[in-house]
Design an enzyme around this catalytic site. Structure first.
Site, PDB file in Angstrom:
ATOM      1  N   ASP A 174    -111.953-102.436   6.441  1.00  0.00           N
ATOM      2  CA  ASP A 174    -112.634-103.104   7.551  1.00  0.00           C
ATOM      3  C   ASP A 174    -113.287-104.435   7.165  1.00  0.00           C
ATOM      4  OD1 ASP A 174    -111.949-100.944   9.044  1.00  0.00           O
ATOM      5  OD2 ASP A 174    -113.861 -99.907   8.765  1.00  0.00           O
ATOM      6  N   HIS A 198    -105.374-122.289 -15.513  1.00  0.00           N
ATOM      7  CA  HIS A 198    -106.005-121.682 -14.335  1.00  0.00           C
ATOM      8  C   HIS A 198    -106.688-120.351 -14.683  1.00  0.00           C
ATOM      9  CE1 HIS A 198    -103.410-124.233 -11.385  1.00  0.00           C
ATOM     10  NE2 HIS A 198    -104.421-124.895 -11.915  1.00  0.00           N
ATOM     11  N   ASP A 212    -114.517-125.696 -15.022  1.00  0.00           N
ATOM     12  CA  ASP A 212    -113.931-126.483 -13.923  1.00  0.00           C
ATOM     13  C   ASP A 212    -114.445-125.838 -12.645  1.00  0.00           C
ATOM     14  OD1 ASP A 212    -112.382-127.709 -11.987  1.00  0.00           O
ATOM     15  OD2 ASP A 212    -110.496-127.518 -13.103  1.00  0.00           O
ATOM     16  N   ASP A 264    -114.848-131.527  -7.493  1.00  0.00           N
ATOM     17  CA  ASP A 264    -113.933-130.908  -8.458  1.00  0.00           C
ATOM     18  C   ASP A 264    -114.258-131.516  -9.817  1.00  0.00           C
ATOM     19  OD1 ASP A 264    -111.848-129.798  -9.835  1.00  0.00           O
ATOM     20  OD2 ASP A 264    -110.250-130.844  -8.742  1.00  0.00           O
ATOM     21  N   HIS A 269    -100.270-131.369 -17.570  1.00  0.00           N
ATOM     22  CA  HIS A 269    -100.542-131.494 -16.140  1.00  0.00           C
ATOM     23  C   HIS A 269    -100.750-132.967 -15.757  1.00  0.00           C
ATOM     24  CE1 HIS A 269    -104.887-132.021 -16.865  1.00  0.00           C
ATOM     25  NE2 HIS A 269    -104.858-130.964 -17.649  1.00  0.00           N
ATOM     26  N   HIS A 298    -105.563-135.926  -8.418  1.00  0.00           N
ATOM     27  CA  HIS A 298    -105.049-135.601  -7.085  1.00  0.00           C
ATOM     28  C   HIS A 298    -106.056-136.097  -6.069  1.00  0.00           C
ATOM     29  CE1 HIS A 298    -107.946-132.284  -7.258  1.00  0.00           C
ATOM     30  NE2 HIS A 298    -107.492-132.055  -8.478  1.00  0.00           N
ATOM     31  N   HIS A 351    -107.076-129.872  -3.541  1.00  0.00           N
ATOM     32  CA  HIS A 351    -105.868-130.696  -3.690  1.00  0.00           C
ATOM     33  C   HIS A 351    -105.613-131.227  -2.290  1.00  0.00           C
ATOM     34  CE1 HIS A 351    -104.494-128.365  -7.513  1.00  0.00           C
ATOM     35  NE2 HIS A 351    -105.587-129.066  -7.689  1.00  0.00           N
ATOM     36  N   GLU A 406    -108.635-136.443 -14.437  1.00  0.00           N
ATOM     37  CA  GLU A 406    -108.867-135.223 -15.206  1.00  0.00           C
ATOM     38  C   GLU A 406    -107.886-134.998 -16.354  1.00  0.00           C
ATOM     39  OE1 GLU A 406    -107.749-131.575 -13.038  1.00  0.00           O
ATOM     40  OE2 GLU A 406    -107.567-132.804 -11.248  1.00  0.00           O
ATOM     41  N   TYR A 449    -104.774-129.588 -24.860  1.00  0.00           N
ATOM     42  CA  TYR A 449    -104.844-128.131 -25.040  1.00  0.00           C
ATOM     43  C   TYR A 449    -103.986-127.761 -26.247  1.00  0.00           C
ATOM     44  CZ  TYR A 449    -106.146-129.165 -20.256  1.00  0.00           C
ATOM     45  OH  TYR A 449    -106.719-129.745 -19.150  1.00  0.00           O
ATOM     46  N   ARG A 458    -110.861-130.559 -21.191  1.00  0.00           N
ATOM     47  CA  ARG A 458    -110.541-131.380 -20.011  1.00  0.00           C
ATOM     48  C   ARG A 458    -111.846-132.006 -19.538  1.00  0.00           C
ATOM     49  NH1 ARG A 458    -107.969-127.981 -17.374  1.00  0.00           N
ATOM     50  NH2 ARG A 458    -109.385-127.115 -15.826  1.00  0.00           N
ATOM     51  N   GLU A 517    -113.159-134.007 -16.102  1.00  0.00           N
ATOM     52  CA  GLU A 517    -112.718-134.331 -14.740  1.00  0.00           C
ATOM     53  C   GLU A 517    -113.877-134.880 -13.916  1.00  0.00           C
ATOM     54  OE1 GLU A 517    -111.328-130.924 -12.446  1.00  0.00           O
ATOM     55  OE2 GLU A 517    -110.286-132.287 -11.064  1.00  0.00           O
TER      56      GLU A 517
END
Ligand code: GLY
Ligand code: MN
Ligand code: MN
Length: 440
Positions: free
Chosen positions: A42, A245, A262, A273, A352, A356, A363, A386, A390, A408, A410
């Protein structure tokens, strides 16, 4: 969410006017809202309005549809919304109903959502183009296409049936790409509070703590400012930073590791972001600092490219170049940097893109190419910058002191008329500044 203020209503009306201008008198636009999604039995996931629908109306209820029919005499702005229902409103909350859609949201006419199907033939007849993104709302896809077929069948001698479906990418999303002053106010606020959340996370991080505890610090800062995460927060310590991710946020933080966060908060539909990577114990090790300085140099160089007239492909080209030169200088790659880029060798460590569009969607919408060429930047666009490196823990043939380092950095950057404006500068990123903050 409260009904829009009169200033907000004016803003929404001007967006609709611009969209109607773009689609012209032979077009009609149909934009369904989001629907509620069941989480378990529910219980629903927290409702998030469809960004296109929100952008044009400020209306935050599910199961609604907005129709824009330029030039229609009875009114061009129609809303189809949930009907008032005393019983459901006691359980689930307030509904504006068709009356509220007119009085509080400025609709020229409003009906219940169930009435749309019956009105569709009248709304689509005589319009050549239906501006509606097929494939996103299966139930509406079939109702709308069936209606077009019926009009075609009965209209051999009468008014014409639509001949084209046009994706909203071409019209509405071009508008959303350029942020108005009112939007920039919200974006700036989201960026400012989100930067503050990263500062709070840096202050709260210590060896022996847990990734989810740091995530909680970030989310606390969002929530106490009427914000929520604009996307799943990534809080990755040590090797987890090499999983782009990573979202489990479940491991313990170790002395000597880096922590990559991030996370960005969404304020009234606009998200930030931000990524920062900092040492769990407050001091970057030698190897960490060496890689970090390369990423930071790449990021600073890429940001400089966000100027009107520059190709929007430039930030990635520049960042890739600086990163690859850095990889060679650190001995992680061998060879000529340009040759390494041309043969894609840098992708082992940088897999990557560099940014963006950013706005209501993390995005965000907006085409990256026009006529198959990267489009030039124009004032009012907002983009992330960004770059990262790695070095997965199982990488063969590299100096072991670099293994497991993932970094990273960003920021969110407005293409200003005079040049780039970093909106997320409230979160420190220079080594000395991060270390000073964590020591304080
Ligand atoms: N947080 C998603 C991204 O950086 O693109
Ligand atoms: Mn991000
Ligand atoms: Mn991003």
């Amino acid at each position: 969410m409260p009904a829009p203020s009169s200033a907000e209503l004016k803003e929404y009306a001007s967006r609709r006017a611009r969209l109607m201008q773009a689609i012209g008198p032979d077009g009609v636009a149909i934009i369904p809202s989001s629907r509620e999604v069941i989480r378990n039995r529910d219980v629903h996931y927290k409702f998030r309005q469809d960004s296109d629908f929100w952008y044009l109306s400020g209306f935050n209820e599910p199961d609604s549809v907005l129709v824009l029919a330029p030039g229609r005499k009875e009114g061009a702005f129609l809303m189809f919304v949930r009907e008032r229902n005393k019983e459901r409103e006691i359980w689930d909350g307030r509904r504006a109903g068709p009356e509220g859609a007119v009085s509080d949201y400025g609709a020229d006419q409003a009906y219940t959502a169930a009435e749309l199907e019956g009105l569709l033939p009248q709304l689509l007849t005589g319009r050549a183009k239906v501006h509606y993104t097929l494939g996103e709302h299966p139930a509406w896809d079939s109702r709308i296409t069936a209606c077009v077929r019926e009009i075609r069948e009965v209209s051999r001698r009468g008014p014409s049936a639509p001949t084209e479906f046009v994706s909203l990418d071409i019209t509405l999303h071009e508008l959303r790409l350029f942020k108005s002053e009112a939007e920039l106010k919200l974006v700036r606020h989201a960026c400012e509070i989100s930067a503050q959340a990263h500062v709070r996370a840096m202050r709260a991080t210590r060896p022996g703590g847990w990734e989810w505890q740091v995530a909680a610090e970030i989310h606390h800062e969002f929530e106490k400012n009427a914000m929520e995460p604009g996307y799943g927060s990534i809080v990755g310590g040590g090797d987890n930073a090499c999983i782009l991710h990573y979202k489990e946020n479940e491991m313990q933080l170790r002395d000597g590791d880096l922590l990559l966060i991030d996370a960005g908060g969404e304020y009234r539909g606009y998200t930030a972001d931000i990524t920062r990577t900092f040492p769990v114990n407050g001091k970057y090790s030698g190897a960490q600092k060496e890689v970090y300085e390369v990423v930071l140099a790449a990021q600073l160089a890429a940001i400089e490219e966000l100027r009107p007239g520059n190709s929007s492909a430039r930030p990635h080209e520049v960042a890739t170049r600086v990163l690859t030169e850095g990889l060679v200088a650190l001995g992680l790659l061998r060879g000529d940097p340009q040759e390494l880029i041309d043969t894609g060798k840098h992708r082992q460590f940088y897999m990557h893109g560099t940014g963006h569009w950013l706005g209501m969607d993390v995005h965000d919408v907006g085409r990256y190419k026009l006529d198959a060429q990267p489009r030039p930047f124009e004032a009012g666009m907002v983009m992330t910058v960004e770059p990262g490196l790695y070095i997965a823990p199982d990488t063969a043939g590299v100096d072991p002191r670099f293994l497991g380092i993932g970094i990273r950095i960003e920021d969110d950057v407005l293409v200003g008329a005079k040049g780039p404006e970093v909106l997320t500068g409230g979160a420190p990123k220079k080594v000395a500044e991060v270390e000073a903050l964590m020591a304080g």
